[in-house]
Design a protein around this motif. Structure first.
Motif, PDB file in Angstrom:
ATOM      1  N   PRO A 142     -11.032  15.907  22.737  1.00 27.08           N
ATOM      2  CA  PRO A 142     -11.230  16.918  21.700  1.00 27.08           C
ATOM      3  C   PRO A 142     -11.435  18.285  22.337  1.00 27.08           C
ATOM      4  N   ASP A 143     -11.243  19.320  21.556  1.00 27.28           N
ATOM      5  CA  ASP A 143     -11.452  20.686  22.041  1.00 27.28           C
ATOM      6  C   ASP A 143     -12.895  20.822  22.529  1.00 27.28           C
ATOM      7  N   PRO A 144     -13.103  21.196  23.813  1.00 26.63           N
ATOM      8  CA  PRO A 144     -14.480  21.282  24.327  1.00 26.63           C
ATOM      9  C   PRO A 144     -15.211  22.554  23.934  1.00 26.63           C
ATOM     10  N   TRP A 145     -14.492  23.531  23.361  1.00 24.83           N
ATOM     11  CA  TRP A 145     -15.126  24.791  22.987  1.00 24.83           C
ATOM     12  C   TRP A 145     -16.032  25.269  24.124  1.00 24.83           C
ATOM     13  N   HIS A 146     -15.392  25.762  25.175  1.00 27.72           N
ATOM     14  CA  HIS A 146     -16.072  26.066  26.430  1.00 27.72           C
ATOM     15  C   HIS A 146     -17.210  27.076  26.296  1.00 27.72           C
ATOM     16  N   LYS A 147     -16.994  28.146  25.524  1.00 29.87           N
ATOM     17  CA  LYS A 147     -18.007  29.202  25.447  1.00 29.87           C
ATOM     18  C   LYS A 147     -19.256  28.715  24.720  1.00 29.87           C
ATOM     19  N   LYS A 148     -20.410  29.105  25.239  1.00 26.54           N
ATOM     20  CA  LYS A 148     -21.679  28.645  24.677  1.00 26.54           C
ATOM     21  C   LYS A 148     -21.804  28.990  23.198  1.00 26.54           C
ATOM     22  N   LYS A 149     -21.322  30.169  22.809  1.00 27.30           N
ATOM     23  CA  LYS A 149     -21.443  30.590  21.409  1.00 27.30           C
ATOM     24  C   LYS A 149     -20.597  29.725  20.479  1.00 27.30           C
ATOM     25  N   HIS A 150     -19.657  28.961  21.061  1.00 27.18           N
ATOM     26  CA  HIS A 150     -18.800  28.096  20.253  1.00 27.18           C
ATOM     27  C   HIS A 150     -19.206  26.630  20.307  1.00 27.18           C
ATOM     28  N   HIS A 151     -20.284  26.306  21.031  1.00 30.80           N
ATOM     29  CA  HIS A 151     -20.679  24.905  21.165  1.00 30.80           C
ATOM     30  C   HIS A 151     -20.965  24.245  19.822  1.00 30.80           C
ATOM     31  N   LYS A 152     -21.375  25.046  18.836  1.00 28.11           N
ATOM     32  CA  LYS A 152     -21.647  24.489  17.511  1.00 28.11           C
ATOM     33  C   LYS A 152     -20.384  23.930  16.860  1.00 28.11           C
ATOM     34  N   ARG A 153     -19.216  24.313  17.382  1.00 26.79           N
ATOM     35  CA  ARG A 153     -17.954  23.809  16.843  1.00 26.79           C
ATOM     36  C   ARG A 153     -17.557  22.454  17.430  1.00 26.79           C
ATOM     37  N   ARG A 154     -18.230  22.036  18.488  1.00 27.50           N
ATOM     38  CA  ARG A 154     -17.904  20.743  19.081  1.00 27.50           C
ATOM     39  C   ARG A 154     -18.110  19.643  18.045  1.00 27.50           C
ATOM     40  N   ILE A 155     -17.140  18.772  17.926  1.00 25.22           N
ATOM     41  CA  ILE A 155     -17.207  17.761  16.877  1.00 25.22           C
ATOM     42  C   ILE A 155     -18.324  16.750  17.128  1.00 25.22           C
ATOM     43  N   VAL A 156     -18.616  16.467  18.396  1.00 21.07           N
ATOM     44  CA  VAL A 156     -19.654  15.476  18.698  1.00 21.07           C
ATOM     45  C   VAL A 156     -21.028  16.133  18.580  1.00 21.07           C
ATOM     46  N   GLN A 157     -21.659  15.896  17.451  1.00 21.46           N
ATOM     47  CA  GLN A 157     -23.014  16.358  17.151  1.00 21.46           C
ATOM     48  C   GLN A 157     -23.755  15.183  16.517  1.00 21.46           C
ATOM     49  N   LEU A 158     -25.056  15.307  16.353  1.00 16.92           N
ATOM     50  CA  LEU A 158     -25.832  14.189  15.806  1.00 16.92           C
ATOM     51  C   LEU A 158     -25.344  13.762  14.420  1.00 16.92           C
ATOM     52  N   ALA A 159     -25.051  14.726  13.568  1.00 16.97           N
ATOM     53  CA  ALA A 159     -24.600  14.382  12.213  1.00 16.97           C
ATOM     54  C   ALA A 159     -23.267  13.630  12.261  1.00 16.97           C
ATOM     55  N   PHE A 160     -22.384  14.035  13.161  1.00 16.52           N
ATOM     56  CA  PHE A 160     -21.103  13.350  13.297  1.00 16.52           C
ATOM     57  C   PHE A 160     -21.296  11.940  13.840  1.00 16.52           C
ATOM     58  N   ALA A 161     -22.188  11.785  14.819  1.00 16.82           N
ATOM     59  CA  ALA A 161     -22.452  10.451  15.376  1.00 16.82           C
ATOM     60  C   ALA A 161     -22.958   9.507  14.298  1.00 16.82           C
ATOM     61  N   GLU A 162     -23.793  10.015  13.400  1.00 17.87           N
ATOM     62  CA  GLU A 162     -24.303   9.183  12.309  1.00 17.87           C
ATOM     63  C   GLU A 162     -23.196   8.835  11.324  1.00 17.87           C
ATOM     64  N   LYS A 163     -22.308   9.787  11.059  1.00 12.25           N
ATOM     65  CA  LYS A 163     -21.185   9.517  10.155  1.00 12.25           C
ATOM     66  C   LYS A 163     -20.287   8.420  10.735  1.00 12.25           C
TER      67      LYS A 163
END
Length: 238
Positions: A142-163
């Motif tokens: 998946p797109d790693p969204w390299h810049k720190k300000k874009h990390h919120k766009r990374r698909i792997v987040q807690l809410a996604f893991a729960e989904k």
């Protein structure tokens, strides 16, 4: 855009702006890709208007089921579906040429164990995939969204893991792979914090590349350039 901020309570939840983990890329379609869409979509295509799926009805049988989010040009998904005719596969991709490429390949191979969505994966999970229906969910490069300000766009987040956990059967596998080590470390941190999972790595980090994940041209190119690849496999345990 003039969207109000997500914290504004005057905006109905269903109309608030959501952060997308992907960028919609148009791209020019080749003749083969266009043919794949035109001829393959009636056979393989799924859409959100169908609502919550009865997967046994969709595939005409009961079988192990895998779903891949963001299959790119479809090379690895096509290979997996060809090598495992006893299993069923669902792919999701927003890049239209990639959808056409996969469908063209599926037509040539005469596959019957593959279905495709061409829309947002989160919407597919929310509206179309029944809970506890998947044996495996795959997220490769998946797109790693390299810049720190874009990390919120990374698909792997807690809410996604729960989904994802909700859609997997108990014992089902969430398989991730990336060629960007900082993102691999982010994935590991998130998944270690996500409830209801067990890391399948003996040392609690990565797993060797599983044989069932084909090596794509993208990965081969990365290897030639000296890039590493990190695979993570987490099992739903509750």
């Amino acid at each position: 855009m003039t969207d109000k901020p997500e914290s504004d309570s005057s905006v109905a939840p269903e109309h608030r702006r959501t952060i997308k983990s992907f960028v919609m890329r148009a791209g020019r379609m080749t003749e083969a890709q266009q043919r794949g869409v035109e001829q393959g979509w009636p056979q393989f295509g799924l859409n959100l208007e169908q609502g919550l799926l009865d997967l046994d009805q969709v595939f005409g049988r009961s079988a192990p089921r895998s779903l891949e989010i963001g299959f790119g040009m479809g090379q690895s998904l096509l290979e997996m579906a060809e090598k495992a005719p006893e299993q069923d596969f669902i792919g999701i991709e927003v890049h239209r040429p990639g959808v056409g490429s996969l469908l063209n390949g599926a037509l040539k191979a005469g596959l019957t164990n593959l279905r495709v969505y061409d829309c947002d994966a989160i919407e597919v999970l929310d509206k179309a995939i029944p809970d506890a229906s998947l044996d495996r969910l795959m997220l490769f490069f998946p797109d790693p969204w390299h810049k720190k300000k874009h990390h919120k766009r990374r698909i792997v987040q807690l809410a996604f893991a729960e989904k994802v956990r909700q859609k997997l059967k108990v014992g089902g596998i969430f398989h991730m792979a990336t060629d960007w080590q900082p993102y691999a470390e982010h994935m590991l941190e998130i998944m270690n914090a996500a409830p209801g999972y067990r890391n399948q790595s003996p040392d609690g980090t990565w797993v060797p590349r599983p044989e069932e994940r084909p090596i794509t041209n993208f990965e081969k190119r990365g290897e030639r350039l000296g890039h590493g690849v990190w695979d993570l496999k987490f099992e739903r345990v509750e």
